[in-house]
Write a protein that holds these residues in place. Sequence first.
Motif, mmCIF file in Angstrom:
data_model
loop_
_atom_site.group_PDB
_atom_site.id
_atom_site.type_symbol
_atom_site.label_atom_id
_atom_site.label_comp_id
_atom_site.label_asym_id
_atom_site.label_seq_id
_atom_site.Cartn_x
_atom_site.Cartn_y
_atom_site.Cartn_z
ATOM 1 N N LYS A 23 109.450 27.592 93.917
ATOM 2 C CA LYS A 23 110.671 27.037 94.535
ATOM 3 C C LYS A 23 110.434 25.587 94.937
ATOM 4 O O LYS A 23 111.272 24.712 94.718
ATOM 5 C CB LYS A 23 111.061 27.826 95.797
ATOM 6 N N VAL A 24 109.269 25.349 95.571
ATOM 7 C CA VAL A 24 108.992 24.017 96.114
ATOM 8 C C VAL A 24 108.623 23.030 95.008
ATOM 9 O O VAL A 24 108.975 21.846 95.069
ATOM 10 C CB VAL A 24 107.885 24.088 97.188
ATOM 11 N N PRO A 179 121.821 22.293 89.132
ATOM 12 C CA PRO A 179 121.033 23.180 89.992
ATOM 13 C C PRO A 179 120.875 22.628 91.404
ATOM 14 O O PRO A 179 120.822 21.417 91.612
ATOM 15 C CB PRO A 179 119.675 23.213 89.289
ATOM 16 N N LEU A 180 120.819 23.546 92.367
ATOM 17 C CA LEU A 180 120.478 23.226 93.752
ATOM 18 C C LEU A 180 119.292 24.110 94.150
ATOM 19 O O LEU A 180 118.788 24.910 93.357
ATOM 20 C CB LEU A 180 121.664 23.470 94.681
ATOM 21 N N TYR A 184 116.587 27.331 92.527
ATOM 22 C CA TYR A 184 115.119 27.358 92.516
ATOM 23 C C TYR A 184 114.589 28.603 93.221
ATOM 24 O O TYR A 184 113.511 29.103 92.893
ATOM 25 C CB TYR A 184 114.545 26.088 93.149
ATOM 26 N N ILE A 185 115.330 29.088 94.200
ATOM 27 C CA ILE A 185 114.940 30.333 94.877
ATOM 28 C C ILE A 185 114.865 31.473 93.870
ATOM 29 O O ILE A 185 113.859 32.175 93.768
ATOM 30 C CB ILE A 185 115.961 30.681 95.995
ATOM 31 N N ARG A 214 117.572 27.523 80.999
ATOM 32 C CA ARG A 214 117.993 26.177 81.429
ATOM 33 C C ARG A 214 117.104 25.671 82.565
ATOM 34 O O ARG A 214 116.741 24.491 82.611
ATOM 35 C CB ARG A 214 119.460 26.191 81.900
ATOM 36 N N CYS A 215 116.759 26.582 83.466
ATOM 37 C CA CYS A 215 115.878 26.173 84.580
ATOM 38 C C CYS A 215 114.467 25.840 84.075
ATOM 39 O O CYS A 215 113.821 24.926 84.603
ATOM 40 C CB CYS A 215 115.810 27.284 85.634
ATOM 41 N N LEU A 216 113.983 26.581 83.099
ATOM 42 C CA LEU A 216 112.655 26.285 82.532
ATOM 43 C C LEU A 216 112.625 24.894 81.888
ATOM 44 O O LEU A 216 111.578 24.252 81.821
ATOM 45 C CB LEU A 216 112.271 27.340 81.494
ATOM 46 N N ASP A 217 113.785 24.444 81.407
ATOM 47 C CA ASP A 217 113.866 23.139 80.744
ATOM 48 C C ASP A 217 113.904 21.970 81.718
ATOM 49 O O ASP A 217 113.672 20.822 81.314
ATOM 50 C CB ASP A 217 115.128 23.079 79.871
#
Lengths: 229, 229
Positions: A23-24, A179-180, A184-185, A214-217
């Motif tokens: 997350k961080v 993303p916010l 990430y959580i 999409r987050c992995l990218d």
Amino acid sequence: MTRILYTLCGADESRPFSPHCWKVVLALHHKGLDFIEKPTPFTQIPALEDSFSKTVPILRDGNELVRDSFDIALYLEEKYPDRPTLFGGEGGKALSRFVERFSQNIVHPAVAGIAIADIHDMLGETDQVYFRSSREKALGKTLEEMRAGREDAVVAFAAKLEPVRQTLRYQEFLGGDGPLYADYILFGALQWMRVTAGAKVFTADDPVGLWFERCLDLYNGAGRSVTAA
Amino acid sequence: MTRILYTLCGADESRPFSPHCWKVVLALHHKGLDFIEKPTPFTQIPALEDSFSKTVPILRDGNELVRDSFDIALYLEEKYPDRPTLFGGEGGKALSRFVERFSQNIVHPAVAGIAIADIHDMLGETDQVYFRSSREKALGKTLEEMRAGREDAVVAFAAKLEPVRQTLRYQEFLGGDGPLYADYILFGALQWMRVTAGAKVFTADDPVGLWFERCLDLYNGAGRSVTAA
């Protein structure tokens, strides 16, 4: 200025897997802040930074030390207000806590049901002793019993994400168009499973799986840089 | 200016019970906007406002007509930006959708498991025919089978709210120090059950029950003005 993020690893430093640390990691990238990541085995965490915290993530930001993933995100938002926002305002800050509690209460047990024995196997010997003892006590089951339930846990997994799936009918990310911290959580939980267990839990066209890709990218593939188990 | 909110009722107009309509009732109070509520039986909804919508809530705001609870909340936020915010910024707007999907996916089926036969019994005769037919088809069970599962559904209810309960460790409302539209989303689901079934699902010290009581008190007890079943 030295900015260090202490994270969690097993025997292989190059495969940090803690959901809270991921997350961080993405929150720091989101803010465009450089940092050095120091992956640390479980049993060496209490010695970090003069015993500052029993758990990671720990952020050293110059002279400041902050622990706990949500508190670090709040710290970054307040300390670096001119960088891209992690919350999109006070309402987003409050509701990110609900996303955290959903992830912790619904998604984390589902990941543990799949990955717990795999996590054990990734650890160094000293950590394995600590991990088996603490987790078997918390879960009321042996790691071997948990491993025996793995396939059932894989099958049951995707349905638990249904509120996320339905949200993605309306927007690309939990946070809206982009993303916010809330994304990430949830990313942290799924990345935890990806790195430790690599289980295939989504069909190819599942909106949650596509969101995770999409987050992995994001941020030059920061999440994808650690390969799946 | 005439502001009318069409809501849902059974045979007794004084006991509107729709979760989606209650969300909007509190949203209008939150914005400090006067309105006339017109509770309407199921089968009379399609005739409202020249067949504008098959479902309520429908808001007539002067010359404008808006349907769908979330769309009405977005409309109110945009139309009345100088009144108290329903979302607390763009992040809160996006994450309110996740709260809506959690409520719809987790809480609504849990309420239906308790209240569905009670709702039927509150309706006028014409509505009862429509309701039984449509709900038995959707649920794949008779209303009598649902009623037989009522006590089990009451016992299982509180645990489904665990992510909400944990969030309330950190803040008084989902929206933070004060309520936002996200609170009204979840309030709507619990008020639906309160008015139709009146089941006791929380222990006296359950943080979720205490939060619900706080919501019932808002705006001079707007929610409490309809007594529990």
